[in-house]
Design an enzyme around this catalytic site. Structure first.
Site, PDB file in Angstrom:
ATOM      1  NE  ARG A  17      -2.155  -2.264   3.179  1.00  0.00           N
ATOM      2  CZ  ARG A  17      -2.609  -2.685   4.350  1.00  0.00           C
ATOM      3  NH1 ARG A  17      -3.746  -2.192   4.843  1.00  0.00           N
ATOM      4  NH2 ARG A  17      -1.932  -3.580   5.054  1.00  0.00           N
ATOM      5  CD  GLU A 154      -6.298  -9.835  11.048  1.00  0.00           C
ATOM      6  OE1 GLU A 154      -6.020  -8.786  10.440  1.00  0.00           O
ATOM      7  OE2 GLU A 154      -6.033 -10.006  12.255  1.00  0.00           O
ATOM      8  CG  ASN A 227      -1.027  -0.698   7.035  1.00  0.00           C
ATOM      9  OD1 ASN A 227      -0.115  -1.490   7.271  1.00  0.00           O
ATOM     10  ND2 ASN A 227      -2.099  -0.608   7.787  1.00  0.00           N
ATOM     11  NE  ARG A 333      29.081  23.905  -0.355  1.00  0.00           N
ATOM     12  CZ  ARG A 333      29.974  23.895  -1.360  1.00  0.00           C
ATOM     13  NH1 ARG A 333      30.291  25.029  -1.971  1.00  0.00           N
ATOM     14  NH2 ARG A 333      30.529  22.768  -1.728  1.00  0.00           N
ATOM     15  CB  ALA A 380      29.145  43.707  -1.995  1.00  0.00           C
ATOM     16  CB  SER A 405      32.713  45.823  -3.697  1.00  0.00           C
ATOM     17  OG  SER A 405      32.188  46.283  -2.474  1.00  0.00           O
ATOM     18  CB  ALA A 423      36.252  48.266  -5.269  1.00  0.00           C
TER      19      ALA A 423
HETATM   20  C1  UD1 Z   1      -2.014  -6.845  11.387  1.00  0.00           C
HETATM   21  C2  UD1 Z   1      -2.882  -7.779  12.244  1.00  0.00           C
HETATM   22  C3  UD1 Z   1      -4.152  -7.021  12.660  1.00  0.00           C
HETATM   23  C4  UD1 Z   1      -3.762  -5.749  13.392  1.00  0.00           C
HETATM   24  C5  UD1 Z   1      -2.794  -4.899  12.589  1.00  0.00           C
HETATM   25  C6  UD1 Z   1      -2.243  -3.795  13.468  1.00  0.00           C
HETATM   26  C7  UD1 Z   1      -2.512 -10.104  11.571  1.00  0.00           C
HETATM   27  C8  UD1 Z   1      -3.025 -11.238  10.768  1.00  0.00           C
HETATM   28  N1  UD1 Z   1      -3.209  -8.962  11.503  1.00  0.00           N
HETATM   29  O1  UD1 Z   1      -2.741  -6.541  10.206  1.00  0.00           O
HETATM   30  O2  UD1 Z   1      -4.934  -7.855  13.497  1.00  0.00           O
HETATM   31  O3  UD1 Z   1      -4.949  -5.014  13.674  1.00  0.00           O
HETATM   32  O4  UD1 Z   1      -1.676  -5.673  12.124  1.00  0.00           O
HETATM   33  O5  UD1 Z   1      -1.434  -2.900  12.781  1.00  0.00           O
HETATM   34  O6  UD1 Z   1      -1.530 -10.250  12.253  1.00  0.00           O
HETATM   35  N2  UD1 Z   1       4.724  -9.301   8.203  1.00  0.00           N
HETATM   36  C9  UD1 Z   1       5.767 -10.188   8.056  1.00  0.00           C
HETATM   37  N3  UD1 Z   1       5.584 -11.328   7.319  1.00  0.00           N
HETATM   38  C10 UD1 Z   1       4.403 -11.613   6.734  1.00  0.00           C
HETATM   39  C11 UD1 Z   1       3.335 -10.712   6.878  1.00  0.00           C
HETATM   40  C12 UD1 Z   1       3.521  -9.558   7.617  1.00  0.00           C
HETATM   41  O7  UD1 Z   1       6.850  -9.962   8.579  1.00  0.00           O
HETATM   42  O8  UD1 Z   1       4.314 -12.681   6.082  1.00  0.00           O
HETATM   43  C13 UD1 Z   1       4.933  -8.072   8.985  1.00  0.00           C
HETATM   44  C14 UD1 Z   1       4.772  -6.805   8.189  1.00  0.00           C
HETATM   45  O9  UD1 Z   1       6.022  -6.366   7.664  1.00  0.00           O
HETATM   46  C15 UD1 Z   1       4.234  -5.819   9.216  1.00  0.00           C
HETATM   47  C16 UD1 Z   1       3.499  -6.696  10.208  1.00  0.00           C
HETATM   48  O10 UD1 Z   1       3.966  -8.014  10.004  1.00  0.00           O
HETATM   49  O11 UD1 Z   1       5.279  -5.153   9.870  1.00  0.00           O
HETATM   50  C17 UD1 Z   1       1.988  -6.629  10.020  1.00  0.00           C
HETATM   51  O12 UD1 Z   1       1.670  -7.040   8.721  1.00  0.00           O
HETATM   52  P1  UD1 Z   1       0.555  -6.297   7.868  1.00  0.00           P
HETATM   53  O13 UD1 Z   1       0.418  -6.988   6.570  1.00  0.00           O
HETATM   54  O14 UD1 Z   1       0.792  -4.843   7.869  1.00  0.00           O
HETATM   55  O15 UD1 Z   1      -0.745  -6.659   8.747  1.00  0.00           O
HETATM   56  P2  UD1 Z   1      -2.072  -5.833   8.913  1.00  0.00           P
HETATM   57  O16 UD1 Z   1      -2.954  -6.111   7.760  1.00  0.00           O
HETATM   58  O17 UD1 Z   1      -1.759  -4.415   9.215  1.00  0.00           O
HETATM   59 CA    CA Z   2       0.039  -3.135   9.202  1.00  0.00          CA
END
Ligand code: UD1
Ligand code: CA
Length: 458
Positions: A17, A154, A227, A333, A380, A405, A423
């Site tokens: 996103r 979710e 996000n 600088r 200047a 100047s 100058a």
């Molecule tokens: C997630 C939560 C949701 C919560 C929200 C809060 C889950 C399923 N959902 O949703 O309940 O309200 O965060 O902000 O947990 N990530 C990984 N590996 C993966 C997927 C994600 O490391 O395979 C990491 C992402 O980089 C991120 C975090 O986990 O930092 C959350 O992932 P994201 O996809 O943003 O989840 P949300 O849809 O925001």
């Molecule tokens: Ca998130």
């Protein structure tokens, strides 16, 4: 005894996103990658170890944060938050508790993290929830009639009634590591996104008779997820607002806290005043009674007590002594060192130069690779010609020199103490002290010359 605890930070997601080539956790907040903020906060609570699960843009993430002493765990394919924690599991101490954080929830405070781990120590799952104005996009906390948490749903899997629930999962939780391992092993991905949701372990905990304790952060902004660029900008303002508040609490006059940007560290003495639209980057120190005018940009700069920086000045890698007058429209600088009582005026550029006490360079000049003595006046439009196309050369201007100047000083060159330069001179050889030197063609007057008065017909 404090139970040892692990920290797992989930940072593998692409952050689609964001619509950016930069991995989400490297997107800048207050001038630093989002993940760097979280790591700084996490270190202060002294965990046993910090595991960062990384994946998307992995090389870039590792490179940018190479100096961080953490255990890097690769999640090659992003198959959900539950799957991400599974990758970290072999690296965690199996006793004690694990605190799970999301790399895209970067402003969580130490107090909040400590509260969660303290709850989990009592063999329960500690969940951080919040009630934001708009719960869209977050997992919803479902409770039974008795008010106990039963599961997290979710957004994509929620029906209308569940979507109407205002209490959301912030993503932060702490729980006994052994139980975590058991529940992760039983996760399934039969949901709308085909992912292993970490949040599904809540229902498992309930089924196993393990209590779910919830706590709420002191401020909802602490747990705001980032996000997209809109949320990133929202959190940036929040962070800047907090920074401005801290500065004001320390006695700094911030003329408008909504128009201040600090992207690094800003240290201020007493009675400092900062006008609107200023940006501070890197490490900036402002001494007592310093005034920074509107729309200045200061990067890695140190400003001595009593100095005034007038509007629209740009300083980078510069050290300014006490009681200087800089700007408006000055550019200092890297390598600029100004002693006390120096005046630098409009459209003056200074680079890699030392200017001693009481000297003035007030209008439209370039001073580079120079050493300027005390009480020097540079007129200047004066330019140090320091570059011959291949090498840089130094200009030395000794104390009490007066430079007229529009003078060009062709370096390497030295102007002796107390010299005066007329100058419009082009100085190619060293100038003796105490005398007048000028290089200027004699003024002539052409008598009988007439200004053309008829337009030539074509
Ligand atoms: C997630 C939560 C949701 C919560 C929200 C809060 C889950 C399923 N959902 O949703 O309940 O309200 O965060 O902000 O947990 N990530 C990984 N590996 C993966 C997927 C994600 O490391 O395979 C990491 C992402 O980089 C991120 C975090 O986990 O930092 C959350 O992932 P994201 O996809 O943003 O989840 P949300 O849809 O925001
Ligand atoms: Ca998130």
């Amino acid at each position: 005894m404090i139970t040892p605890f692990n920290i797992v930070i989930l940072a593998a997601g692409r952050g689609a996103r964001m619509k950016s080539d930069l991995p989400k956790v490297l997107q800048p907040l207050g001038g630093r990658p989002m993940l760097a903020h979280l790591l700084e906060a996490v270190r202060k609570i002294e965990p046993l170890q910090i595991c960062v699960v990384y994946g998307y843009g992995g090389d870039q993430v590792r490179q940018v944060l190479a100096a961080e002493d953490v255990t890097w765990v690769l999640q090659a394919e992003q198959r959900g938050t539950g799957h991400a924690v599974m990758q970290a599991l072999p690296h965690l101490a199996s006793s004690g508790v694990t605190l799970i954080l999301y790399g895209d929830v970067p402003l969580v405070t130490q107090d909040t993290m400590r509260n969660l781990t303290a709850l989990a120590v009592q063999d329960c799952v500690a969940l951080l929830t919040a009630n934001p104005d708009d719960p869209t996009g977050y997992g919803r906390i479902v409770r039974n009639d008795a008010g106990a948490v039963t599961r997290i749903v979710e957004e994509n899997d929620a029906d209308t009634a569940t979507r109407a629930i205002n209490e959301i999962n912030t993503g932060l939780m702490a729980l006994p590591t052994q139980r975590l391992a058991d529940w992760l092993g039983r996760l399934r991905n039969d949901n709308s996104q085909g992912e292993y949701y970490l949040t599904d372990i809540i229902a498992m905990a309930v089924a196993d008779g393990v209590a779910i304790q919830t706590s709420q952060p002191a401020h909802t902004s602490e747990t705001a997820g980032v996000n997209d660029k809109i949320q990133l900008a929202g959190l940036e303002r929040q962070l800047q607002h907090d920074i401005a508040r801290n500065l004001m609490a320390q006695g700094v006059t911030v003329l408008d806290p909504s128009r201040l940007d600090v992207r690094g560290s800003l240290q201020c003495g007493r009675d400092v005043s900062i006008d609107v639209g200023c940006v501070f980057e890197g490490d900036v120190v402002l001494g007592d009674n310093v005034q920074v005018g509107a729309y200045c940009v200061l990067t890695d700069a140190n400003i001595g007590a009593g100095s005034r920086i007038a509007p629209f000045s740009h300083l980078a890698g510069a050290t300014v002594g006490q009681n200087n007058r800089i700007g408006p429209y000055a550019r200092l600088r890297p390598g600029t060192e100004l002693a006390a009582e120096v005046h630098i005026g409009n459209f003056v550029e200074i680079k890699n130069s030392h200017v001693d006490t009481g000297s003035k360079i007030n209008h439209l000049s370039y001073v580079g690779d120079s050493t300027v003595g005390k009480q020097v006046n540079i007129g200047a439009g004066t330019i140090t010609c320091n570059y011959d196309g291949v090498n840089k050369h130094r200009t030395v201007i000794e104390d009490d020199v007066f430079i007229g100047s529009d003078t060009q000083l062709i370096a390497p060159v030295t102007v002796g103490k107390g010299a005066t330069i007329g100058a419009g001179s082009t100085i190619t050889r060293n100038v003796s002290g105490g005398m007048l030197t000028l290089s200027r063609s004699a003024q002539t007057t052409v008598s009988g010359w007439q200004r053309p008065n008829n337009k030539i017909k074509e």
